[in-house]
Design a protein around this motif. Sequence first.
Motif, PDB file in Angstrom:
ATOM      1  N   PHE A 111       0.812  -1.211   0.000  1.00 39.95           N
ATOM      2  CA  PHE A 111       0.000   0.000   0.000  1.00 39.95           C
ATOM      3  C   PHE A 111       0.849   1.266   0.000  1.00 39.95           C
ATOM      4  O   PHE A 111       2.065   1.227   0.003  1.00 39.95           O
ATOM      5  CB  PHE A 111      -0.954  -0.009   1.189  1.00 39.95           C
ATOM      6  N   ASN A 116       1.224   2.465   7.809  1.00 36.00           N
ATOM      7  CA  ASN A 116      -0.079   1.896   8.131  1.00 36.00           C
ATOM      8  C   ASN A 116      -0.238   0.442   7.696  1.00 36.00           C
ATOM      9  O   ASN A 116      -1.340  -0.065   7.642  1.00 36.00           O
ATOM     10  CB  ASN A 116      -1.190   2.726   7.479  1.00 36.00           C
ATOM     11  N   SER A 121       6.108  -4.856  15.948  1.00 39.35           N
ATOM     12  CA  SER A 121       7.142  -3.883  16.322  1.00 39.35           C
ATOM     13  C   SER A 121       8.539  -4.361  15.958  1.00 39.35           C
ATOM     14  O   SER A 121       9.510  -3.661  16.197  1.00 39.35           O
ATOM     15  CB  SER A 121       7.103  -3.624  17.826  1.00 39.35           C
TER      16      SER A 121
ATOM     17  N   VAL B 137       6.873  -6.612  23.336  1.00 36.38           N
ATOM     18  CA  VAL B 137       6.424  -7.683  22.441  1.00 36.38           C
ATOM     19  C   VAL B 137       6.463  -9.032  23.159  1.00 36.38           C
ATOM     20  O   VAL B 137       5.507  -9.816  23.112  1.00 36.38           O
ATOM     21  CB  VAL B 137       7.295  -7.742  21.177  1.00 36.38           C
ATOM     22  N   SER B 165      -0.566  -5.961  20.713  1.00 35.94           N
ATOM     23  CA  SER B 165       0.697  -5.769  20.001  1.00 35.94           C
ATOM     24  C   SER B 165       0.560  -4.691  18.931  1.00 35.94           C
ATOM     25  O   SER B 165       1.494  -3.944  18.687  1.00 35.94           O
ATOM     26  CB  SER B 165       1.225  -7.084  19.429  1.00 35.94           C
ATOM     27  N   ILE B 166      -0.621  -4.566  18.314  1.00 37.49           N
ATOM     28  CA  ILE B 166      -0.807  -3.491  17.335  1.00 37.49           C
ATOM     29  C   ILE B 166      -0.801  -2.139  18.039  1.00 37.49           C
ATOM     30  O   ILE B 166      -0.200  -1.179  17.552  1.00 37.49           O
ATOM     31  CB  ILE B 166      -2.107  -3.700  16.528  1.00 37.49           C
ATOM     32  N   LEU B 168       0.820  -1.378  20.731  1.00 42.69           N
ATOM     33  CA  LEU B 168       2.222  -1.094  21.037  1.00 42.69           C
ATOM     34  C   LEU B 168       2.949  -0.586  19.805  1.00 42.69           C
ATOM     35  O   LEU B 168       3.717   0.365  19.852  1.00 42.69           O
ATOM     36  CB  LEU B 168       2.932  -2.374  21.519  1.00 42.69           C
ATOM     37  N   ARG B 169       2.670  -1.226  18.668  1.00 47.80           N
ATOM     38  CA  ARG B 169       3.357  -0.893  17.448  1.00 47.80           C
ATOM     39  C   ARG B 169       2.988   0.512  16.952  1.00 47.80           C
ATOM     40  O   ARG B 169       3.788   1.192  16.337  1.00 47.80           O
ATOM     41  CB  ARG B 169       3.041  -1.966  16.393  1.00 47.80           C
ATOM     42  N   PHE B 170       1.747   0.951  17.240  1.00 42.99           N
ATOM     43  CA  PHE B 170       1.317   2.251  16.728  1.00 42.99           C
ATOM     44  C   PHE B 170       1.670   3.427  17.636  1.00 42.99           C
ATOM     45  O   PHE B 170       1.510   4.567  17.236  1.00 42.99           O
ATOM     46  CB  PHE B 170      -0.191   2.240  16.427  1.00 42.99           C
ATOM     47  N   PRO B 172       4.646   4.712  18.613  1.00 42.32           N
ATOM     48  CA  PRO B 172       5.579   5.676  18.007  1.00 42.32           C
ATOM     49  C   PRO B 172       4.968   6.439  16.828  1.00 42.32           C
ATOM     50  O   PRO B 172       5.198   7.644  16.709  1.00 42.32           O
ATOM     51  CB  PRO B 172       6.758   4.820  17.554  1.00 42.32           C
ATOM     52  N   ARG B 218      -5.827   5.427   9.686  1.00 41.89           N
ATOM     53  CA  ARG B 218      -4.786   4.411   9.807  1.00 41.89           C
ATOM     54  C   ARG B 218      -5.396   3.038  10.060  1.00 41.89           C
ATOM     55  O   ARG B 218      -4.966   2.035   9.500  1.00 41.89           O
ATOM     56  CB  ARG B 218      -3.879   4.734  10.999  1.00 41.89           C
ATOM     57  N   LEU B 222      -4.839  -0.164   7.846  1.00 36.47           N
ATOM     58  CA  LEU B 222      -4.250  -1.364   8.430  1.00 36.47           C
ATOM     59  C   LEU B 222      -5.165  -2.563   8.219  1.00 36.47           C
ATOM     60  O   LEU B 222      -4.700  -3.666   7.928  1.00 36.47           O
ATOM     61  CB  LEU B 222      -3.981  -1.151   9.926  1.00 36.47           C
ATOM     62  N   ALA B 225      -4.627  -3.725   4.794  1.00 33.28           N
ATOM     63  CA  ALA B 225      -3.322  -4.374   4.672  1.00 33.28           C
ATOM     64  C   ALA B 225      -3.345  -5.768   5.303  1.00 33.28           C
ATOM     65  O   ALA B 225      -2.757  -6.711   4.776  1.00 33.28           O
ATOM     66  CB  ALA B 225      -2.235  -3.519   5.324  1.00 33.28           C
ATOM     67  N   MET B 226      -4.071  -5.893   6.419  1.00 37.98           N
ATOM     68  CA  MET B 226      -4.148  -7.199   7.072  1.00 37.98           C
ATOM     69  C   MET B 226      -4.967  -8.177   6.236  1.00 37.98           C
ATOM     70  O   MET B 226      -4.609  -9.346   6.109  1.00 37.98           O
ATOM     71  CB  MET B 226      -4.748  -7.057   8.473  1.00 37.98           C
TER      72      MET B 226
END
Lengths: 302, 286
Positions: A111, A116, A121, B137, B165-166, B168-170, B172, B218, B222, B225-226
């Motif tokens: 994309f 996004n 992580s 993680v 976990s998503i 946490l990842r978002f 930053p 976002r 996402l 994308a998933m």
Amino acid sequence: MEEFTTVSEAAEEGVPAQAEAPVPAVRFENVKYTYDDDEEGTVFAVNGVTLTIRAGEFVAVLGRNGSGKSTLAKLINALLRPTEGKVTVFGLDTADAKKAFEIRKSAGMVFQNPDNQTVASVVEDDVAFGPENIGVPREEIGERITAALEAVGMTEFRHATPSRLSGGQKQRIAIAGVLAIQPKIMILDESTAMLDPKGRREVMDVVKKLNKEQGMTVILITHFMEEALEAERAVVMHRGEVVMDGTPEEIFARADELETYNLTLPRAAYICRRLQEAGMPVGNAFNAEELAEAICASLQKG
Amino acid sequence: MLNDVTFGQYYPTKSFVHNMDPRAKLLFVIAYIVAIFIANNFFGLILVTLALIFFILLARVPFGRVLRSIKMILFLIVFTAILNLLFYAGGENDIVLAQWWIITISWQSIINTIFLAMRLLLLVLGTALLTLTTTPVALTDGIESLLKPLKYIKFPVHELALIMSIALRFIPSLMEETNRIISAQKARGANFEKGGLIKRAKAMIPVLIPLLVSAFRRAEDLGDAMDARCYSGAKGRTKYKKLTFTWRDLLGLLFFAALITGIVLLNTYLLGRFDIIWQVQQWFGI
């Protein structure tokens, strides 16, 4: 049970495939896609597209914003389903919800916004996401991650955090994430639009390599004309329709027509054209080197 | 402004504690907390403190780094300590040291205060050591694995872990976005530094709304994308990272079993004979 399904599927596909073998990677048959907009009523994002993309082809899809090129991309991997007409991916109909999983396995998509589309992580966890979803055994996932990261040149970043990487690197990770599913088609939906020139170069190099070395079918949606030059074939979209289709050289030779679709020439081709208009007898050129040669040649003659 | 807030406080190094299984570490922290709360005398708490010091040394995390985690709850500790000191109603054998209106300071209240403060400190330091030696993680993976039995009562363990976990990842990404919006609003003349609390809170609204809108965009991206990467829930899914218990975790288990046994023994055999009030009275000859 499984074998039985495969056989019956093959039989279903076999009928049309025999007529014009081999099976095309993607096939649009008079596809329309509409959505309802609050202000404009029913909008045809894609309006009667018929298009065949052969396996192993590198196709650039060009068009202004709102030309329907992104919708076209999403129709391929069943993120959207056509309102009318039929989209098939290696013979599988995207309208069949049960086939969506199979279709997405063979048509991966990268994309626009690199931030996004990352789920984890850590780089390797993110690349593992696809294979995990399709149920690849654990040992094999490791091998796939290694291969995918190697293909995009990001091996040393396996344990890095995506948020600390550059845009080009993030996009290469996203490509690796798709590669790990081992698709036959790679769709890049404006994947270079948010990158700096260096990042764009990185992504284009990876994509070209995948096409050349692994025979990956690449569908590159872009509004950068320079990128289209690297494809074998360019398709121009305008208001939901395919208006031009040919090699990039053929397309860019029809500069006037392109202008009516609000598209410009690649810079080198543009300079070349202006020189021709100014009366300098230069041959057609599409990139800096060709342009330099063409100018040299014309100067020597003159 | 927000960039120096690093999420989590993981201290990257290689050590015995870092290499332990996150599930084991989570369980050990629970055991540690239980130990703190069943200890009913100072000897028990000293034993816990020694165990903590031992683990900090084992984890090769600088003491300063661990102690820094107190800063956040220092106020809470001081506040509860003061309340306890001033308002504890002493027992029968208590010696009152000072009394004024409803405020009483007695031996028992001083001892109680120290005891409570110690408990809180140990609690914070111990859990800080967990987050210092375990990545977010790994913690998420650990929690997912520990909660697995709940699957049988249809609890969505995998989904919950994925959400965590998503998220946490978002963090930053959203922080970066916040900075960008703040800069954009500042460029348009917004002022975030001046005015009282309410005024400043109001000034944040033009930051929060675009942030929320972008977060939704976002989320949609996402989701696509998933989907494109064949996500279809927990069913038929394999997992790349597998957690394995090792000899380290076995040693840890033995250690914590010993710790709890030690505290129970101290509770039963020392209380009464080595009563702290009695001790203090002896020392001061009261």
